[in-house]
Design a protein around this motif. Structure first.
Motif, PDB file in Angstrom:
ATOM      1  N   ALA A   1       0.735  -1.160   0.062  1.00 17.69           N
ATOM      2  CA  ALA A   1      -0.024   0.026  -0.142  1.00 17.69           C
ATOM      3  C   ALA A   1       0.924   1.147   0.062  1.00 17.69           C
ATOM      4  O   ALA A   1       0.679   2.342  -0.728  1.00 17.69           O
ATOM      5  CB  ALA A   1      -1.005  -0.052   1.156  1.00 17.69           C
ATOM      6  N   GLU A   2       2.032   1.213   0.766  1.00 15.79           N
ATOM      7  CA  GLU A   2       2.810   2.421   0.945  1.00 15.79           C
ATOM      8  C   GLU A   2       3.610   2.805  -0.427  1.00 15.79           C
ATOM      9  O   GLU A   2       3.735   3.800  -0.914  1.00 15.79           O
ATOM     10  CB  GLU A   2       3.852   2.098   1.751  1.00 15.79           C
ATOM     11  N   ARG A   3       3.780   1.598  -1.382  1.00 14.85           N
ATOM     12  CA  ARG A   3       4.296   2.016  -2.609  1.00 14.85           C
ATOM     13  C   ARG A   3       3.322   2.130  -3.712  1.00 14.85           C
ATOM     14  O   ARG A   3       3.636   2.057  -4.915  1.00 14.85           O
ATOM     15  CB  ARG A   3       5.193   0.679  -2.935  1.00 14.85           C
ATOM     16  N   GLY A   4       2.186   2.125  -3.308  1.00 17.80           N
ATOM     17  CA  GLY A   4       0.908   2.295  -4.178  1.00 17.80           C
ATOM     18  C   GLY A   4       0.712   1.150  -5.037  1.00 17.80           C
ATOM     19  O   GLY A   4       0.223   1.268  -6.309  1.00 17.80           O
ATOM     20  N   LEU A   5       0.933  -0.046  -4.703  1.00 14.98           N
ATOM     21  CA  LEU A   5       0.619  -1.179  -5.376  1.00 14.98           C
ATOM     22  C   LEU A   5      -0.876  -1.936  -5.103  1.00 14.98           C
ATOM     23  O   LEU A   5      -1.179  -1.577  -3.886  1.00 14.98           O
ATOM     24  CB  LEU A   5       1.658  -2.125  -5.186  1.00 14.98           C
ATOM     25  N   LYS A   6      -1.336  -2.199  -6.127  1.00 15.17           N
ATOM     26  CA  LYS A   6      -2.638  -2.876  -5.791  1.00 15.17           C
ATOM     27  C   LYS A   6      -2.337  -4.438  -5.188  1.00 15.17           C
ATOM     28  O   LYS A   6      -1.752  -4.896  -5.997  1.00 15.17           O
ATOM     29  CB  LYS A   6      -3.509  -3.106  -7.054  1.00 15.17           C
ATOM     30  N   PHE A   7      -2.716  -4.588  -4.088  1.00 16.14           N
ATOM     31  CA  PHE A   7      -2.532  -5.778  -3.290  1.00 16.14           C
ATOM     32  C   PHE A   7      -2.939  -7.033  -3.859  1.00 16.14           C
ATOM     33  O   PHE A   7      -2.254  -8.015  -4.127  1.00 16.14           O
ATOM     34  CB  PHE A   7      -3.019  -5.728  -1.856  1.00 16.14           C
ATOM     35  N   ALA A   8      -4.392  -6.928  -4.543  1.00 19.70           N
ATOM     36  CA  ALA A   8      -4.724  -8.201  -5.344  1.00 19.70           C
ATOM     37  C   ALA A   8      -3.743  -8.461  -6.309  1.00 19.70           C
ATOM     38  O   ALA A   8      -3.456  -9.793  -6.728  1.00 19.70           O
ATOM     39  CB  ALA A   8      -6.023  -7.811  -5.985  1.00 19.70           C
ATOM     40  N   ASP A   9      -2.821  -7.528  -7.002  1.00 18.57           N
ATOM     41  CA  ASP A   9      -1.980  -7.771  -8.118  1.00 18.57           C
ATOM     42  C   ASP A   9      -0.710  -8.551  -7.368  1.00 18.57           C
ATOM     43  O   ASP A   9      -0.341  -9.459  -7.970  1.00 18.57           O
ATOM     44  CB  ASP A   9      -1.501  -6.666  -8.752  1.00 18.57           C
ATOM     45  N   VAL A  10      -0.305  -8.039  -6.525  1.00 20.47           N
ATOM     46  CA  VAL A  10       0.932  -8.667  -5.731  1.00 20.47           C
ATOM     47  C   VAL A  10       0.455  -9.840  -5.166  1.00 20.47           C
ATOM     48  O   VAL A  10       1.407 -11.076  -5.336  1.00 20.47           O
ATOM     49  CB  VAL A  10       1.301  -7.660  -4.387  1.00 20.47           C
TER      50      VAL A  10
END
Length: 553
Positions: free
Chosen positions: A415-424
């Motif tokens: 979240a801090e790096r602006g990533l969509k968790f579902a993608d990770v």
């Protein structure tokens, strides 16, 4: 209507009522309740070892159940991550880890990544013994009540005692309102924690003062039967059998090459038949000194014998060492049961015996039998997944670590790096599925969903507490194990060899006889014992009462 007619009709009605009263079946007296419920747990004992050595059993150990008790030959754990703490939490609560919160022996806090031990509680310490970080000292993490909690709520004068070579094997069956005593591997003593009491009872101090563990120093673990009796098992000294501890060959001398008993000797004692013998000696002392089942109120005793798990981890359930250990254990059980017959009275108690999980054959042995088998090593696997995630998202260490049955992802970092968790999560799942030995990987959304058709998903769902478990849950292929050392074997899967365990009952006054072949679950144990004891089942129990009463009753 004349007075005469009215009198005649009234007389007929009274006669009819009298006849009905005479012919109505009298109300049966309430069935008696046992004075003591005894649960014996054999840590790491697959059902196949009980039936596989049936021709070599003593007359009154396991055979007491198989010949004169009620036993379920197809009993299984319903959850997928089959480890010691999870199994012990199910037995007397009837609740799967999804409700109990005991998802594993240890796990990592999803928010911080910090290690958590299933019975760890820094607020309490061991009595008269050192308390290492993460030691098991209380049932704080257990979210549900046990049968002992139900009993002591109704009958505060009742006693509920849990005893084991492992802290979790004592604490979890004892529940929140019982008392747990566990073996101290550094001192050879049995102790409890300040959660339960401020000081050990005099009888426990007396037991420890006698230094009973020291009596096994230089004692030899020798095969119980002639060499020809072990032809069905894998011989000693295989390269995959762990040679540290007491060695990997029989006969084995306890404390060999040591000058005196010490922490290493006391720890190694558990991986031998003498660990069970010592634990049962303490259990006898508890029965006698606490007057269990002899005070006019109902009590519960849980005794979890840890040694077989250590033996199977070191040598594998296919080994001659495990075979022989089962036979020694059988003889120790026979002596303990006969003690209970005399001390409590054979008609006054009920016995139940189960295990917390089964066991996988050692992968190297399985490979020699033509099976696809191997070891899943966590450290290199974590490095591979993190390297792939870093290449895809440009962020290092998006996977924190393996936690219980899963891979814990660093959701706050994503979240801090602006990533969509579902993608990770999806990318991490894809990478896990590329690793050797991985059969299936389930996401948090799948585990919280309602799909009932995907293989293994229902079992892993019962192991999943979203407040404690990793987002991705992993199932290894059959014959593969999570491994942290080059030898030995393990457990922890939803496969039959890990879920299929004994479920055996004895108590002629309360329990019928014979084999039951229908599939049942260990979650049924708590409701079943509740039925025998005349108690309500624990509130969160997911099992059912198997109704053991003899036909005549």
């Amino acid at each position: 209507m004349s007075m005469h007619t009215r009198r005649r009709l009234l007389g007929l009605a009274l006669a009819s009522a009298t006849l009905a009263a005479c012919t109505t079946t009298p109300t049966a007296p309430a069935a008696p309740s046992p004075k003591l419920l005894v649960l014996v747990v054999i840590d790491g004992l697959p059902m196949r070892q009980v039936t596989g050595y049936r021709d070599q059993l003593a007359p009154d150990g396991f055979a007491r159940f198989l010949e004169r008790g009620r036993w379920f030959s197809d009993a299984h754990y319903g959850h997928g991550h089959t480890v010691t703490a999870a199994g012990h939490s199910v037995m007397l609560s009837g609740a799967y880890p999804q409700r109990s919160g005991i998802i594993s022996n240890e796990w990592r806090d999803p928010a911080t990544g910090a290690p958590v031990y299933n019975t760890g509680d820094a607020a309490y310490t061991y009595l008269d013994n050192p308390t290492a970080p993460l030691s098991g000292t209380s049932p704080r993490s257990l979210k549900v009540e046990t049968l002992g909690d139900v009993l002591r709520t109704r009958s505060p004068e009742s006693k509920v005692i849990g005893i084991s070579g492992k802290d979790r094997g004592a604490i979890l069956p004892a529940g929140h309102k019982g008392t747990a005593y566990m073996y101290m591997g550094e001192t050879g003593q049995f102790s409890s924690s300040t959660y339960y009491m401020t000081a050990l009872p005099a009888w426990v101090k007396d037991f420890n003062a006698g230094k009973p563990a020291d009596a096994f120093f230089k004692k030899t673990w020798a095969p119980l039967l002639p060499e020809s009796a072990y032809a069905r098992s894998v011989p000693d000294g295989q390269t995959w059998q762990v040679a540290s501890g007491n060695g990997n060959r029989l006969p084995a001398v306890m404390g060999d090459k040591m000058d005196a008993p010490g922490p290493r000797f006391y720890g190694n004692l558990l991986a031998s038949p003498f660990g069970d013998e010592l634990t049962l000696a303490f259990a006898r002392a508890a029965v006698t000194n606490e007057q269990l089942g002899q005070r006019g109120v109902q009590d519960i005793l849980s005794v979890s014998l840890s040694s077989h798990d250590y033996v199977n981890h070191a040598f594998g359930p296919e080994s001659r060492l495990s075979h022989d250990h089962t036979l020694h254990l059988d003889r120790h059980l026979q002596a303990f049961f006969q003690f209970l017959d005399k001390e409590v009275g054979a008609g006054n108690y009920v016995l139940a015996l189960t295990a917390d999980h089964g066991f996988t054959d050692t992968p190297e042995w399985a490979a020699t039998q033509g099976r696809d088998a191997g070891r899943f090593a966590s450290a290199p696997s974590l490095a591979l997944v993190n390297a792939a995630l870093s290449a895809k998202f440009g962020v290092d260490k998006l996977a924190r670590d393996f936690s219980a049955a899963g891979l814990l992802l660093n959701e706050p970092l994503a979240a801090e790096r602006g990533l969509k968790f579902a993608d990770v999560q999806a990318a991490a799942r894809d990478e896990l599925l590329k690793l050797p030995g991985v059969e299936a990987v389930f996401t948090r959304e799948q585990l919280l969903g309602s799909d009932t058709t995907t293989p293994y998903l229902a079992q892993m769902r019962k192991s999943f507490d979203p407040t404690r478990a990793a987002q991705l849950q992993i199932v290894l292929k059959p014959n593969w194990i999570h491994s942290y050392r080059p030898g030995g074997s393990s457990h922890g899967s939803p496969h039959r060899y890990d879920t299929h365990v004994p479920l055996l009952f004895w108590g002629p006054t309360y329990v019928g006889q014979g084999e039951e072949k229908a599939r049942v679950e260990i979650a049924d144990l708590a409701p079943t014992l509740a039925g025998v004891a005349g108690l309500p089942a624990p509130a969160q129990a997911q099992g059912r009462d198997l109704r053991l009463a003899p036909a005549a009753r």
